[in-house]
Design a protein around this motif. Structure first.
Motif, short mmCIF file in Angstrom:
data_model
loop_
_atom_site.label_atom_id
_atom_site.label_comp_id
_atom_site.label_asym_id
_atom_site.label_seq_id
_atom_site.Cartn_x
_atom_site.Cartn_y
_atom_site.Cartn_z
N GLN A 1 0.81 -1.22 0.00
CA GLN A 1 0.00 0.00 0.00
C GLN A 1 0.85 1.27 0.00
O GLN A 1 0.42 2.30 -0.52
N VAL A 2 2.03 1.19 0.60
CA VAL A 2 2.90 2.36 0.71
C VAL A 2 4.29 1.99 0.19
O VAL A 2 4.87 0.99 0.62
N LEU A 3 4.80 2.80 -0.75
CA LEU A 3 6.12 2.54 -1.33
C LEU A 3 6.89 3.85 -1.43
O LEU A 3 6.48 4.78 -2.12
N TYR A 4 8.02 3.91 -0.73
CA TYR A 4 8.87 5.09 -0.76
C TYR A 4 10.10 4.80 -1.63
O TYR A 4 10.92 3.95 -1.28
N LEU A 5 10.20 5.54 -2.75
CA LEU A 5 11.32 5.37 -3.68
C LEU A 5 12.07 6.67 -3.89
O LEU A 5 12.93 6.75 -4.78
N HIS A 6 11.78 7.69 -3.09
CA HIS A 6 12.42 8.99 -3.31
C HIS A 6 13.92 8.93 -3.02
O HIS A 6 14.39 8.07 -2.28
N GLY A 7 14.65 9.85 -3.62
CA GLY A 7 16.08 9.94 -3.35
C GLY A 7 16.89 8.82 -3.96
O GLY A 7 17.93 8.44 -3.41
N ASN A 8 16.45 8.30 -5.10
CA ASN A 8 17.21 7.28 -5.81
C ASN A 8 17.69 7.84 -7.15
O ASN A 8 17.84 9.04 -7.29
N ALA A 9 17.93 6.97 -8.13
CA ALA A 9 18.47 7.41 -9.42
C ALA A 9 17.64 6.85 -10.58
O ALA A 9 18.17 6.48 -11.63
N ILE A 10 16.33 6.80 -10.40
CA ILE A 10 15.43 6.24 -11.41
C ILE A 10 15.28 7.23 -12.56
O ILE A 10 14.95 8.40 -12.35
N THR A 11 15.54 6.75 -13.78
CA THR A 11 15.59 7.65 -14.95
C THR A 11 14.47 7.41 -15.96
O THR A 11 14.22 8.29 -16.80
N ASN A 12 13.82 6.27 -15.93
CA ASN A 12 12.83 5.93 -16.96
C ASN A 12 11.41 6.09 -16.40
O ASN A 12 10.99 5.32 -15.54
N MET A 13 10.68 7.05 -16.92
CA MET A 13 9.30 7.28 -16.46
C MET A 13 8.41 6.06 -16.67
O MET A 13 7.50 5.80 -15.89
N ASN A 14 8.68 5.31 -17.73
CA ASN A 14 7.83 4.15 -18.03
C ASN A 14 7.94 3.06 -16.97
O ASN A 14 7.08 2.18 -16.91
N ASP A 15 8.98 3.11 -16.14
CA ASP A 15 9.07 2.16 -15.03
C ASP A 15 7.87 2.28 -14.11
O ASP A 15 7.45 1.30 -13.48
N VAL A 16 7.31 3.47 -14.02
CA VAL A 16 6.16 3.71 -13.14
C VAL A 16 4.97 2.85 -13.55
O VAL A 16 4.17 2.45 -12.70
N LEU A 17 4.87 2.53 -14.82
CA LEU A 17 3.73 1.74 -15.31
C LEU A 17 3.67 0.36 -14.67
O LEU A 17 2.59 -0.23 -14.56
N LYS A 18 4.80 -0.15 -14.23
CA LYS A 18 4.81 -1.45 -13.56
C LYS A 18 3.95 -1.43 -12.30
O LYS A 18 3.34 -2.43 -11.93
N LEU A 19 3.89 -0.28 -11.66
CA LEU A 19 3.18 -0.17 -10.39
C LEU A 19 1.67 -0.26 -10.55
O LEU A 19 0.94 -0.38 -9.57
N GLN A 20 1.19 -0.24 -11.78
CA GLN A 20 -0.23 -0.46 -12.04
C GLN A 20 -0.66 -1.86 -11.62
O GLN A 20 -1.85 -2.12 -11.42
N GLN A 21 0.30 -2.74 -11.48
CA GLN A 21 0.01 -4.13 -11.10
C GLN A 21 -0.11 -4.31 -9.58
O GLN A 21 -0.29 -5.43 -9.11
N LEU A 22 0.00 -3.20 -8.84
CA LEU A 22 -0.18 -3.24 -7.39
C LEU A 22 -1.52 -2.60 -7.06
O LEU A 22 -1.62 -1.37 -6.91
N PRO A 23 -2.58 -3.39 -6.94
CA PRO A 23 -3.94 -2.85 -6.84
C PRO A 23 -4.22 -2.08 -5.56
O PRO A 23 -5.19 -1.32 -5.50
N ARG A 24 -3.39 -2.24 -4.52
CA ARG A 24 -3.63 -1.58 -3.24
C ARG A 24 -2.72 -0.38 -3.00
O ARG A 24 -2.81 0.26 -1.95
N LEU A 25 -1.84 -0.08 -3.95
CA LEU A 25 -0.86 0.99 -3.73
C LEU A 25 -1.54 2.35 -3.72
O LEU A 25 -2.03 2.83 -4.74
#
Length: 260
Positions: free
Chosen positions: A182-206
């Motif tokens: 339900q809660v995911l903290y990813l701030h302060g990293n080095a993620i460069t690809n916006m499309n990576d966010v689309l994976k999180l659509q598979q987490l129905p409770r996020l």
């Protein structure tokens, strides 16, 4: 956690809060504090089985420094799989330490007891459903699915994960192994690809996500793009997503799609 009770219209009747909650929510609510491995100088997630957390009570104690980490984690996974198969078959086999027990009614007004052992009964308490791995040197979360079995009584009940302030460059598929998240903290990293966010659509409770402090946060319309693609989010980068804001973002996204 204490069981809340509310008085009904009759003073002699008391209704326990867990009677109005789904079994899934009962298990998630009845859990101890986060297992905190922040500032442990971890280079890989596998390293955490070799150290004790700052706080919280993991399912298993830390291994000696010279232990075979992979062999240990494989044995944990095998034991969990055997326990799961026994439950499916209805066999009365010895339960692994910390495994979730079958759900059973609890007397109204009773309190949850202990950690581990009786993990899944109504009102029973899991050791935790939250893990903090922030402020380390993690470049990957590879192996997290196995490591969580070391930390939590029931790895399927992971609902809160903090991997902020590491060196992660992608949102890896291993995150998707936890559908209760339900809660995911990813701030302060080095993620460069916006499309990576689309994976999180598979987490129905996020419902709560952070990504600020990554290179993707510097892209144009960053917030609107993320919120538009994750329809169940209620909080982003520590700010609430109001209905008015959601409606504006949806309108913006519909217009964007028409342009393309």
């Amino acid at each position: 956690m204490p069981v809340e009770a509310e008085a009904s219209s009759s003073p002699s009747r008391i209704k326990a809060a867990w009677l109005t909650q789904t079994l899934q929510d009962q298990k998630q609510l009845a859990a101890g504090p986060p297992i905190d491995y922040s500032f442990k100088d971890l280079k890989t997630v596998l390293d955490l089985v070799l150290v004790e957390p700052n706080s919280g009570q993991p399912r298993k104690p830390a291994l000696p420094p010279d232990s075979n980490t992979l062999e240990y984690l494989e044995s944990l996974a095998a034991a969990d799989q055997a326990a799961a198969e026994s439950e499916v078959l209805g066999e009365d086999s010895p339960r692994r330490a910390g495994a979730a027990a079958p759900l059973a009614p609890m007397s109204p007004g009773a309190s949850p007891s202990g950690r581990g052992g009786g993990g899944g009964g109504l009102g029973a308490k899991l050791n935790s459903n939250s893990i903090r791995l922030c402020n380390n040197h993690l470049m990957s979360l590879n192996g997290l699915g196995r490591v969580v079995r070391h930390c939590l009584d029931d790895w399927r009940q992971l609902v809160w994960l903090d991997v902020s302030s590491n060196q992660l460059t992608t949102i890896e598929d291993t995150i998707l192994e936890f559908p209760s998240l339900q809660v995911l903290y990813l701030h302060g990293n080095a993620i460069t690809n916006m499309n990576d966010v689309l994976k999180l659509q598979q987490l129905p409770r996020l419902t709560k996500l952070t990504l600020h402090g990554n290179p993707i946060s510097e892209q144009k319309n960053y917030k609107m793009w993320v919120v538009a693609h994750l329809s169940v989010l209620r909080s982003f980068d520590f700010g609430p997503i109001t209905k008015i804001e959601r409606d504006k973002i949806d309108t913006w996204f519909k217009g964007l799609k028409k342009k393309h």
